[in-house]
Design a protein around this motif. Structure first.
Motif, PDB file in Angstrom:
ATOM      1  N   ARG A 144       0.830  -1.207   0.000  1.00  0.00           N
ATOM      2  CA  ARG A 144       0.000   0.000   0.000  1.00  0.00           C
ATOM      3  C   ARG A 144       0.864   1.256   0.000  1.00  0.00           C
ATOM      4  NH1 ARG A 144      -5.042  -1.131   4.134  1.00  0.00           N
ATOM      5  NH2 ARG A 144      -6.014  -2.746   2.877  1.00  0.00           N
ATOM      6  N   ILE A 145       1.930   1.240   0.769  1.00  0.00           N
ATOM      7  CA  ILE A 145       2.826   2.402   0.818  1.00  0.00           C
ATOM      8  C   ILE A 145       3.494   2.615  -0.527  1.00  0.00           C
ATOM      9  CG2 ILE A 145       4.986   3.260   1.825  1.00  0.00           C
ATOM     10  CD1 ILE A 145       3.991   1.915   4.484  1.00  0.00           C
ATOM     11  N   GLU A 146       3.926   1.550  -1.165  1.00  0.00           N
ATOM     12  CA  GLU A 146       4.537   1.660  -2.493  1.00  0.00           C
ATOM     13  C   GLU A 146       3.530   2.186  -3.513  1.00  0.00           C
ATOM     14  OE1 GLU A 146       7.737   1.445  -3.406  1.00  0.00           O
ATOM     15  OE2 GLU A 146       8.097   1.191  -1.268  1.00  0.00           O
ATOM     16  N   ALA A 147       2.284   1.734  -3.413  1.00  0.00           N
ATOM     17  CA  ALA A 147       1.247   2.220  -4.325  1.00  0.00           C
ATOM     18  C   ALA A 147       1.016   3.710  -4.117  1.00  0.00           C
ATOM     19  CB  ALA A 147      -0.045   1.451  -4.107  1.00  0.00           C
ATOM     20  N   TYR A 148       1.034   4.138  -2.864  1.00  0.00           N
ATOM     21  CA  TYR A 148       0.873   5.570  -2.565  1.00  0.00           C
ATOM     22  C   TYR A 148       2.027   6.370  -3.153  1.00  0.00           C
ATOM     23  CZ  TYR A 148       1.299   9.938  -0.051  1.00  0.00           C
ATOM     24  OH  TYR A 148       1.469  11.262   0.261  1.00  0.00           O
ATOM     25  N   LYS A 149       3.235   5.903  -2.955  1.00  0.00           N
ATOM     26  CA  LYS A 149       4.404   6.623  -3.458  1.00  0.00           C
ATOM     27  C   LYS A 149       4.370   6.744  -4.977  1.00  0.00           C
ATOM     28  CE  LYS A 149       7.593   5.458   0.286  1.00  0.00           C
ATOM     29  NZ  LYS A 149       8.785   4.684   0.654  1.00  0.00           N
ATOM     30  N   SER A 150       3.908   5.704  -5.652  1.00  0.00           N
ATOM     31  CA  SER A 150       3.891   5.723  -7.112  1.00  0.00           C
ATOM     32  C   SER A 150       2.659   6.426  -7.683  1.00  0.00           C
ATOM     33  CB  SER A 150       3.973   4.302  -7.666  1.00  0.00           C
ATOM     34  OG  SER A 150       2.827   3.574  -7.314  1.00  0.00           O
ATOM     35  N   SER A 151       1.688   6.788  -6.825  1.00  0.00           N
ATOM     36  CA  SER A 151       0.455   7.405  -7.316  1.00  0.00           C
ATOM     37  C   SER A 151       0.613   8.882  -7.636  1.00  0.00           C
ATOM     38  CB  SER A 151      -0.672   7.224  -6.296  1.00  0.00           C
ATOM     39  OG  SER A 151      -0.441   8.034  -5.159  1.00  0.00           O
ATOM     40  N   GLY A 152       1.614   9.535  -7.058  1.00  0.00           N
ATOM     41  CA  GLY A 152       1.820  10.956  -7.312  1.00  0.00           C
ATOM     42  C   GLY A 152       0.956  11.861  -6.451  1.00  0.00           C
ATOM     43  N   GLU A 153       0.225  11.299  -5.507  1.00  0.00           N
ATOM     44  CA  GLU A 153      -0.605  12.110  -4.614  1.00  0.00           C
ATOM     45  C   GLU A 153       0.278  12.960  -3.711  1.00  0.00           C
ATOM     46  OE1 GLU A 153      -3.897  12.619  -4.284  1.00  0.00           O
ATOM     47  OE2 GLU A 153      -4.339  11.282  -5.940  1.00  0.00           O
ATOM     48  N   THR A 154      -0.240  14.124  -3.337  1.00  0.00           N
ATOM     49  CA  THR A 154       0.550  15.011  -2.484  1.00  0.00           C
ATOM     50  C   THR A 154       0.289  14.783  -1.004  1.00  0.00           C
ATOM     51  OG1 THR A 154      -1.155  16.706  -2.703  1.00  0.00           O
ATOM     52  CG2 THR A 154       0.703  16.802  -4.223  1.00  0.00           C
ATOM     53  N   SER A 155      -0.843  14.163  -0.667  1.00  0.00           N
ATOM     54  CA  SER A 155      -1.093  13.889   0.749  1.00  0.00           C
ATOM     55  C   SER A 155      -1.682  12.490   0.918  1.00  0.00           C
ATOM     56  CB  SER A 155      -2.047  14.919   1.351  1.00  0.00           C
ATOM     57  OG  SER A 155      -3.361  14.672   0.963  1.00  0.00           O
ATOM     58  N   ILE A 156      -1.327  11.859   1.992  1.00  0.00           N
ATOM     59  CA  ILE A 156      -1.814  10.512   2.283  1.00  0.00           C
ATOM     60  C   ILE A 156      -3.317  10.538   2.545  1.00  0.00           C
ATOM     61  CG2 ILE A 156      -1.315  10.607   4.758  1.00  0.00           C
ATOM     62  CD1 ILE A 156      -0.685   7.507   2.680  1.00  0.00           C
ATOM     63  N   LYS A 157      -3.820  11.647   3.098  1.00  0.00           N
ATOM     64  CA  LYS A 157      -5.236  11.757   3.416  1.00  0.00           C
ATOM     65  C   LYS A 157      -6.089  11.666   2.147  1.00  0.00           C
ATOM     66  CE  LYS A 157      -8.388  14.521   6.162  1.00  0.00           C
ATOM     67  NZ  LYS A 157      -8.535  15.716   6.993  1.00  0.00           N
ATOM     68  N   SER A 158      -5.708  12.375   1.107  1.00  0.00           N
ATOM     69  CA  SER A 158      -6.494  12.339  -0.131  1.00  0.00           C
ATOM     70  C   SER A 158      -6.389  10.967  -0.796  1.00  0.00           C
ATOM     71  CB  SER A 158      -6.054  13.434  -1.094  1.00  0.00           C
ATOM     72  OG  SER A 158      -4.731  13.232  -1.524  1.00  0.00           O
ATOM     73  N   TRP A 159      -5.230  10.348  -0.716  1.00  0.00           N
ATOM     74  CA  TRP A 159      -5.045   9.018  -1.308  1.00  0.00           C
ATOM     75  C   TRP A 159      -5.926   7.991  -0.609  1.00  0.00           C
ATOM     76  CZ3 TRP A 159      -2.630   4.388   0.411  1.00  0.00           C
ATOM     77  CH2 TRP A 159      -2.385   3.466  -0.604  1.00  0.00           C
ATOM     78  N   CYS A 160      -5.969   8.044   0.729  1.00  0.00           N
ATOM     79  CA  CYS A 160      -6.799   7.115   1.500  1.00  0.00           C
ATOM     80  C   CYS A 160      -8.279   7.347   1.215  1.00  0.00           C
ATOM     81  CB  CYS A 160      -6.526   7.262   2.993  1.00  0.00           C
ATOM     82  SG  CYS A 160      -4.939   6.593   3.496  1.00  0.00           S
ATOM     83  N   ALA A 161      -8.675   8.605   1.067  1.00  0.00           N
ATOM     84  CA  ALA A 161     -10.075   8.916   0.785  1.00  0.00           C
ATOM     85  C   ALA A 161     -10.491   8.307  -0.547  1.00  0.00           C
ATOM     86  CB  ALA A 161     -10.286  10.420   0.767  1.00  0.00           C
ATOM     87  N   LYS A 162      -9.631   8.389  -1.554  1.00  0.00           N
ATOM     88  CA  LYS A 162      -9.954   7.810  -2.858  1.00  0.00           C
ATOM     89  C   LYS A 162     -10.104   6.296  -2.753  1.00  0.00           C
ATOM     90  CE  LYS A 162      -7.843  11.400  -5.624  1.00  0.00           C
ATOM     91  NZ  LYS A 162      -6.773  11.753  -6.555  1.00  0.00           N
ATOM     92  N   ASN A 163      -9.260   5.657  -1.970  1.00  0.00           N
ATOM     93  CA  ASN A 163      -9.363   4.208  -1.785  1.00  0.00           C
ATOM     94  C   ASN A 163     -10.658   3.831  -1.087  1.00  0.00           C
ATOM     95  OD1 ASN A 163      -7.008   3.521  -3.056  1.00  0.00           O
ATOM     96  ND2 ASN A 163      -5.791   3.536  -1.212  1.00  0.00           N
TER      97      ASN A 163
END
Length: 57
Positions: free
Chosen positions: A13-32
């Motif tokens: 999950r952390i690797e997917a976040y890093k490769s997604s280009g998102e600027t904040s973990i909060k927005s990435w988690c919300a999309k998931n």
């Protein structure tokens, strides 16, 4: 689920976040969470349709 399996899952999950280009973990988690919620609605709709049509679930 063993500790090693959980560790691997979080690392993926952390690797997917890093490769997604998102600027904040909060927005990435919300999309998931939205994706999971939409998927759950679709599955429920399929089961409901099968039940109403008389097909075995």
């Amino acid at each position: 689920m063993s500790i090693e399996e959980r560790k691997k899952m979080w690392q993926e999950r952390i690797e997917a976040y890093k490769s997604s280009g998102e600027t904040s973990i909060k927005s990435w988690c919300a999309k998931n969470e939205w994706y999971a919620k939409d998927t759950s609605k679709k599955i429920k709709a399929v089961f409901k349709a099968k039940g109403e049509s008389g097909k075995p679930l």
